[in-house]
Design a protein around this motif. Sequence first.
Motif, PDB file in Angstrom:
ATOM      1  N   ARG A  55      24.767 -18.119  29.912  1.00 49.62           N
ATOM      2  CA  ARG A  55      24.952 -18.151  28.466  1.00 49.62           C
ATOM      3  C   ARG A  55      23.702 -17.609  27.794  1.00 49.62           C
ATOM      4  N   GLU A  56      23.859 -17.110  26.565  1.00 51.44           N
ATOM      5  CA  GLU A  56      22.695 -16.639  25.814  1.00 51.44           C
ATOM      6  C   GLU A  56      22.682 -17.275  24.432  1.00 51.44           C
ATOM      7  N   ILE A  57      21.498 -17.714  24.013  1.00 50.69           N
ATOM      8  CA  ILE A  57      21.273 -18.269  22.689  1.00 50.69           C
ATOM      9  C   ILE A  57      20.308 -17.323  21.988  1.00 50.69           C
ATOM     10  N   GLU A  58      20.625 -16.942  20.759  1.00 54.30           N
ATOM     11  CA  GLU A  58      19.737 -16.074  20.007  1.00 54.30           C
ATOM     12  C   GLU A  58      19.190 -16.837  18.804  1.00 54.30           C
ATOM     13  N   PHE A  59      17.865 -16.833  18.671  1.00 46.89           N
ATOM     14  CA  PHE A  59      17.194 -17.518  17.574  1.00 46.89           C
ATOM     15  C   PHE A  59      16.468 -16.505  16.698  1.00 46.89           C
ATOM     16  N   SER A  60      16.307 -16.868  15.428  1.00 50.41           N
ATOM     17  CA  SER A  60      15.416 -16.098  14.560  1.00 50.41           C
ATOM     18  C   SER A  60      13.997 -16.296  15.083  1.00 50.41           C
ATOM     19  N   ASP A  61      13.064 -15.515  14.593  1.00 46.57           N
ATOM     20  CA  ASP A  61      11.680 -15.631  15.036  1.00 46.57           C
ATOM     21  C   ASP A  61      11.147 -17.045  14.797  1.00 46.57           C
ATOM     22  N   GLU A  62      11.419 -17.605  13.641  1.00 48.80           N
ATOM     23  CA  GLU A  62      10.942 -18.959  13.319  1.00 48.80           C
ATOM     24  C   GLU A  62      11.582 -20.008  14.223  1.00 48.80           C
ATOM     25  N   GLU A  63      12.899 -19.908  14.446  1.00 46.31           N
ATOM     26  CA  GLU A  63      13.589 -20.853  15.330  1.00 46.31           C
ATOM     27  C   GLU A  63      13.049 -20.755  16.754  1.00 46.31           C
ATOM     28  N   PHE A  64      12.810 -19.534  17.213  1.00 49.91           N
ATOM     29  CA  PHE A  64      12.292 -19.329  18.566  1.00 49.91           C
ATOM     30  C   PHE A  64      10.910 -19.957  18.707  1.00 49.91           C
ATOM     31  N   LYS A  65      10.049 -19.733  17.719  1.00 44.49           N
ATOM     32  CA  LYS A  65       8.699 -20.305  17.763  1.00 44.49           C
ATOM     33  C   LYS A  65       8.757 -21.828  17.767  1.00 44.49           C
ATOM     34  N   ASN A  66       9.640 -22.415  16.965  1.00 40.79           N
ATOM     35  CA  ASN A  66       9.796 -23.876  16.950  1.00 40.79           C
ATOM     36  C   ASN A  66      10.247 -24.386  18.310  1.00 40.79           C
ATOM     37  N   PHE A  67      11.212 -23.702  18.912  1.00 42.28           N
ATOM     38  CA  PHE A  67      11.688 -24.069  20.244  1.00 42.28           C
ATOM     39  C   PHE A  67      10.556 -23.958  21.264  1.00 42.28           C
ATOM     40  N   ALA A  68       9.805 -22.856  21.221  1.00 39.30           N
ATOM     41  CA  ALA A  68       8.768 -22.573  22.212  1.00 39.30           C
ATOM     42  C   ALA A  68       7.545 -23.480  22.086  1.00 39.30           C
ATOM     43  N   GLU A  69       7.371 -24.126  20.949  1.00 37.13           N
ATOM     44  CA  GLU A  69       6.229 -25.036  20.760  1.00 37.13           C
ATOM     45  C   GLU A  69       6.391 -26.325  21.549  1.00 37.13           C
ATOM     46  N   ASP A  70       7.640 -26.725  21.823  1.00 34.43           N
ATOM     47  CA  ASP A  70       7.886 -27.962  22.572  1.00 34.43           C
ATOM     48  C   ASP A  70       9.089 -27.760  23.484  1.00 34.43           C
ATOM     49  N   LEU A  71       8.830 -27.254  24.681  1.00 33.02           N
ATOM     50  CA  LEU A  71       9.911 -26.975  25.626  1.00 33.02           C
ATOM     51  C   LEU A  71      10.466 -28.238  26.283  1.00 33.02           C
ATOM     52  N   LEU A  72       9.867 -29.379  26.009  1.00 31.61           N
ATOM     53  CA  LEU A  72      10.348 -30.633  26.602  1.00 31.61           C
ATOM     54  C   LEU A  72      11.238 -31.421  25.643  1.00 31.61           C
ATOM     55  N   GLU A  73      11.511 -30.857  24.485  1.00 37.19           N
ATOM     56  CA  GLU A  73      12.348 -31.525  23.491  1.00 37.19           C
ATOM     57  C   GLU A  73      13.833 -31.351  23.842  1.00 37.19           C
ATOM     58  N   ASP A  74      14.614 -32.427  23.665  1.00 35.97           N
ATOM     59  CA  ASP A  74      16.062 -32.329  23.863  1.00 35.97           C
ATOM     60  C   ASP A  74      16.637 -31.286  22.908  1.00 35.97           C
ATOM     61  N   GLN A  75      17.619 -30.533  23.397  1.00 38.19           N
ATOM     62  CA  GLN A  75      18.238 -29.474  22.599  1.00 38.19           C
ATOM     63  C   GLN A  75      19.741 -29.688  22.531  1.00 38.19           C
ATOM     64  N   PRO A  76      20.333 -29.613  21.322  1.00 33.97           N
ATOM     65  CA  PRO A  76      21.770 -29.848  21.182  1.00 33.97           C
ATOM     66  C   PRO A  76      22.639 -28.776  21.846  1.00 33.97           C
ATOM     67  N   TRP A  77      22.079 -27.606  22.105  1.00 33.87           N
ATOM     68  CA  TRP A  77      22.842 -26.508  22.692  1.00 33.87           C
ATOM     69  C   TRP A  77      22.821 -26.514  24.226  1.00 33.87           C
ATOM     70  N   ILE A  78      22.111 -27.468  24.817  1.00 34.87           N
ATOM     71  CA  ILE A  78      22.110 -27.591  26.278  1.00 34.87           C
ATOM     72  C   ILE A  78      23.171 -28.608  26.675  1.00 34.87           C
ATOM     73  N   GLY A  79      24.079 -28.198  27.557  1.00 34.05           N
ATOM     74  CA  GLY A  79      25.145 -29.079  28.012  1.00 34.05           C
ATOM     75  C   GLY A  79      24.873 -29.637  29.400  1.00 34.05           C
ATOM     76  N   GLY A  80      25.590 -30.669  29.761  1.00 35.00           N
ATOM     77  CA  GLY A  80      25.418 -31.326  31.045  1.00 35.00           C
ATOM     78  C   GLY A  80      25.745 -30.453  32.238  1.00 35.00           C
ATOM     79  N   THR A  81      26.532 -29.412  32.036  1.00 34.03           N
ATOM     80  CA  THR A  81      26.901 -28.539  33.149  1.00 34.03           C
ATOM     81  C   THR A  81      26.028 -27.288  33.222  1.00 34.03           C
ATOM     82  N   ASP A  82      25.067 -27.166  32.314  1.00 32.84           N
ATOM     83  CA  ASP A  82      24.154 -26.016  32.343  1.00 32.84           C
ATOM     84  C   ASP A  82      23.115 -26.233  33.435  1.00 32.84           C
ATOM     85  N   GLY A  83      22.701 -25.172  34.047  1.00 34.02           N
ATOM     86  CA  GLY A  83      21.648 -25.258  35.052  1.00 34.02           C
ATOM     87  C   GLY A  83      22.180 -25.456  36.449  1.00 34.02           C
ATOM     88  N   GLY A  84      21.264 -25.764  37.341  1.00 37.77           N
ATOM     89  CA  GLY A  84      21.620 -25.925  38.745  1.00 37.77           C
ATOM     90  C   GLY A  84      21.659 -24.586  39.457  1.00 37.77           C
TER      91      GLY A  84
END
Length: 103
Positions: free
Chosen positions: A36-65
């Motif tokens: 899957r791909e998520i596209e963020f604006s520059d500001e959203e991306f920077k906010n996400f990248a500042e804390d990679l350990l924060e829970d994200q609503p767009w990550i589902g239980g079947t993602d990864g592995g």
Amino acid sequence: MKAHFGRKIPNLEALKAATRQAKQEKHSGSAYTVVREIEFSDEEFKNFAEDLLEDQPWIGGTDGGMNQAGEIRCIRVRNAQTGERILVNSEGYDYPRYTAIEE
């Protein structure tokens, strides 16, 4: 495609440092596939990248592995303005448990 995934990396700067170190140590990286791909604006991306350990609503239980071919299943998070990309393997958690820079 291969990338250098790090576990529980706190932010983008730490991820960049870990990636540089892995390359200096001549690690080959891990094979991955983007589910899957998520596209963020520059500001959203920077906010996400500042804390990679924060829970994200767009990550589902079947993602990864891993898939049956042994590739890491991940979400590509892309900065719409710069094109910068972070790969996320949540391993079933709600946060980016494993991350890598996609080059």
